[in-house]
Design an enzyme around this catalytic site. Structure first.
Site, PDB file in Angstrom:
ATOM      1  N   HIS A 280      35.053  44.249  98.178  1.00 43.06           N
ATOM      2  CA  HIS A 280      35.786  42.989  98.041  1.00 43.06           C
ATOM      3  C   HIS A 280      36.523  42.653  99.326  1.00 43.06           C
ATOM      4  O   HIS A 280      36.814  43.522 100.152  1.00 43.06           O
ATOM      5  CB  HIS A 280      36.787  43.058  96.876  1.00 43.06           C
ATOM      6  CG  HIS A 280      38.026  43.839  97.178  1.00 43.06           C
ATOM      7  ND1 HIS A 280      39.116  43.283  97.816  1.00 43.06           N
ATOM      8  CD2 HIS A 280      38.354  45.145  96.953  1.00 43.06           C
ATOM      9  CE1 HIS A 280      40.062  44.207  97.951  1.00 43.06           C
ATOM     10  NE2 HIS A 280      39.622  45.341  97.447  1.00 43.06           N
ATOM     11  N   CYS A 281      36.838  41.370  99.479  1.00 44.01           N
ATOM     12  CA  CYS A 281      37.709  40.908 100.565  1.00 44.01           C
ATOM     13  C   CYS A 281      38.842  40.118  99.932  1.00 44.01           C
ATOM     14  O   CYS A 281      39.249  40.434  98.806  1.00 44.01           O
ATOM     15  CB  CYS A 281      36.922  40.097 101.599  1.00 44.01           C
ATOM     16  SG  CYS A 281      36.098  38.626 100.935  1.00 44.01           S
ATOM     17  N   TRP A 282      39.377  39.103 100.611  1.00 53.51           N
ATOM     18  CA  TRP A 282      40.525  38.378 100.063  1.00 53.51           C
ATOM     19  C   TRP A 282      40.124  37.430  98.935  1.00 53.51           C
ATOM     20  O   TRP A 282      40.662  37.460  97.848  1.00 53.51           O
ATOM     21  CB  TRP A 282      41.229  37.625 101.189  1.00 53.51           C
ATOM     22  CG  TRP A 282      42.226  36.585 100.734  1.00 53.51           C
ATOM     23  CD1 TRP A 282      42.230  35.271 101.056  1.00 53.51           C
ATOM     24  CD2 TRP A 282      43.375  36.775  99.891  1.00 53.51           C
ATOM     25  NE1 TRP A 282      43.287  34.621 100.470  1.00 53.51           N
ATOM     26  CE2 TRP A 282      44.013  35.527  99.741  1.00 53.51           C
ATOM     27  CE3 TRP A 282      43.920  37.873  99.231  1.00 53.51           C
ATOM     28  CZ2 TRP A 282      45.155  35.336  98.973  1.00 53.51           C
ATOM     29  CZ3 TRP A 282      45.068  37.693  98.458  1.00 53.51           C
ATOM     30  CH2 TRP A 282      45.668  36.450  98.339  1.00 53.51           C
TER      31      TRP A 282
ATOM     32  N   SER B  23      33.338  39.964 102.466  1.00 47.59           N
ATOM     33  CA  SER B  23      32.698  40.879 101.509  1.00 47.59           C
ATOM     34  C   SER B  23      31.207  40.601 101.414  1.00 47.59           C
ATOM     35  O   SER B  23      30.396  41.528 101.292  1.00 47.59           O
ATOM     36  CB  SER B  23      33.351  40.759 100.127  1.00 47.59           C
ATOM     37  OG  SER B  23      33.252  39.451  99.622  1.00 47.59           O
TER      38      SER B  23
ATOM     39  N   TYR C 226      40.288  39.989  96.210  1.00 47.92           N
ATOM     40  CA  TYR C 226      41.597  40.590  95.921  1.00 47.92           C
ATOM     41  C   TYR C 226      42.546  39.575  95.307  1.00 47.92           C
ATOM     42  O   TYR C 226      43.393  39.934  94.472  1.00 47.92           O
ATOM     43  CB  TYR C 226      42.186  41.152  97.217  1.00 47.92           C
ATOM     44  CG  TYR C 226      43.593  41.709  97.076  1.00 47.92           C
ATOM     45  CD1 TYR C 226      43.810  42.943  96.460  1.00 47.92           C
ATOM     46  CD2 TYR C 226      44.689  41.002  97.557  1.00 47.92           C
ATOM     47  CE1 TYR C 226      45.098  43.452  96.329  1.00 47.92           C
ATOM     48  CE2 TYR C 226      45.972  41.510  97.432  1.00 47.92           C
ATOM     49  CZ  TYR C 226      46.173  42.733  96.821  1.00 47.92           C
ATOM     50  OH  TYR C 226      47.446  43.228  96.692  1.00 47.92           O
TER      51      TYR C 226
END
Length: 343
Positions: free
Chosen positions: A93-95, A101, A122
């Site tokens: 995952h990323c933001w 991601s 996130y």
């Protein structure tokens, strides 16, 4: 095509599969999914550079610069992922579940590793965390004056099979002016909340969740407001340890710290203690009379506690006057005396 899943499925998969956070190191440090490992696509300065390019010169140049930065990292990223132990997938995952991601997931999947990403990233996890704190819970609050061993009672309740939350343990702070002594550096409020969510996410909220009474702030971290409001309306067990035992417990816990450190902490309390009491406490400290210091400081702490007890008098479920430190026996008594509250 890389599979992307909702937060509930992502968290379920995380029980047996590693979570890889591809955000920058500072984002990861500030707040993360507990247990996640950091495999940053961009370092902090690289992310700032690309963000500036995007704003000033457009997406195309920003993407090209990103490719220049990422190119040499591709093999090390794959080798990092290869070392992870997983059952079904590597969870990435990323933001916001966007390009970072997606890029890392594509790279790992192209190499042949099974990858799943988190829809919404996130940010979606954080919203899920905050939603959880708004759910109705059967909280049971342990309250008592300083030095009574409330944390030890919480641990004894856990050993007896009860659902417990150690807020001070998660916060790395014991709540008072002296609370940071001997503790790790506190997390951010955001990550503290993430850890609190992680501690309660599998609880049965129809059964009691035991925790210690706290202010909304524990040192520098903040309890989520929705959760703290529930604490304020929950039944309370007043656990008061014999004062002489409390003094000995406080001396055992704090007397080993350098005199200079304790001196600074007492000075921080001068306004609340009063100038003369603070001066007396410092004199006792410098003469090595740690029990005298503890006895004097308890005058202030006990007064503050009594005021809080009065405010929550209507929520008082049980009062215990403890004269020994066998917390296993006190835990059994607490469970027995309060079980009709939640049967």
């Amino acid at each position: 095509m890389v599979k992307s899943v909702d937060i509930e499925e992502f968290l379920e998969l995380s029980r047996q599969n590693p979570v890889v956070d591809v955000r920058s190191p500072s984002e990861y440090t500030y707040g993360r999914i507990p247990g996640a490992v950091n495999l940053p696509l961009f370092e902090d300065d690289e992310r700032a550079e690309i963000g500036t390019l995007y704003k000033q010169q457009g997406k195309d140049l920003a993407v090209k610069r990103g490719l220049e930065i990422v190119g040499p990292k591709m093999r090390p990223m794959v080798e990092f992922a290869e070392q992870l132990t997983f059952k079904d997938h590597i969870l990435v995952h990323c933001w916001r579940g966007g390009m970072r991601s997606g890029s890392v997931a594509w790279l790992l999947q192209t190499y042949g590793l099974p990858v799943v990403t988190l829809k919404g990233g996130y940010k979606r996890f954080r919203n899920h965390v905050l939603d959880k704190f708004a759910e109705k819970m059967e909280l049971m609050v342990i309250t008592g004056p300083t030095g009574s061993g409330k944390t030890d009672l919480i641990k004894a309740l856990a050993a007896n099979g009860q659902q417990v939350v150690d807020l001070e343990g998660l916060a790395h702070h014991k709540g008072s002016v002296f609370g940071e002594l001997g503790q790790e550096v506190q997390p951010s409020s955001e990550h503290f909340q993430n850890e609190l969510f992680w501690a309660i996410k599998d609880f049965d909220f129809s059964q009691p969740v035991w925790l210690e009474d706290e202010s909304i702030g524990i040192g520098k971290v903040m309890i989520p407001e929705a959760f703290w409001r529930q604490m304020g309306k929950s039944p309370r067990v007043h656990f008061n340890m014999d004062r002489n035992i409390r003094i000995k417990r406080l001396v055992s816990e704090y007397a080993s710290f350098p005199e200079k450190v304790l001196d600074e902490k007492i000075n921080m309390l001068e306004r609340k203690l009063g100038g003369q009491h603070a001066k007396s406490a410092l004199g006792l400290l410098r003469s090595g009379d740690f029990e005298g210091v503890a006895d004097l400081l308890l005058v202030y702490y006990d007064r503050a506690y009594k005021n809080a007890l009065i405010r929550h008098k209507k929520d008082l479920l049980l009062e215990i006057e403890a004269d020994h430190e066998d917390f296993a026996k006190w835990a059994e008594l607490v469970i027995e005396k309060t079980k009709t509250q939640y049967v």
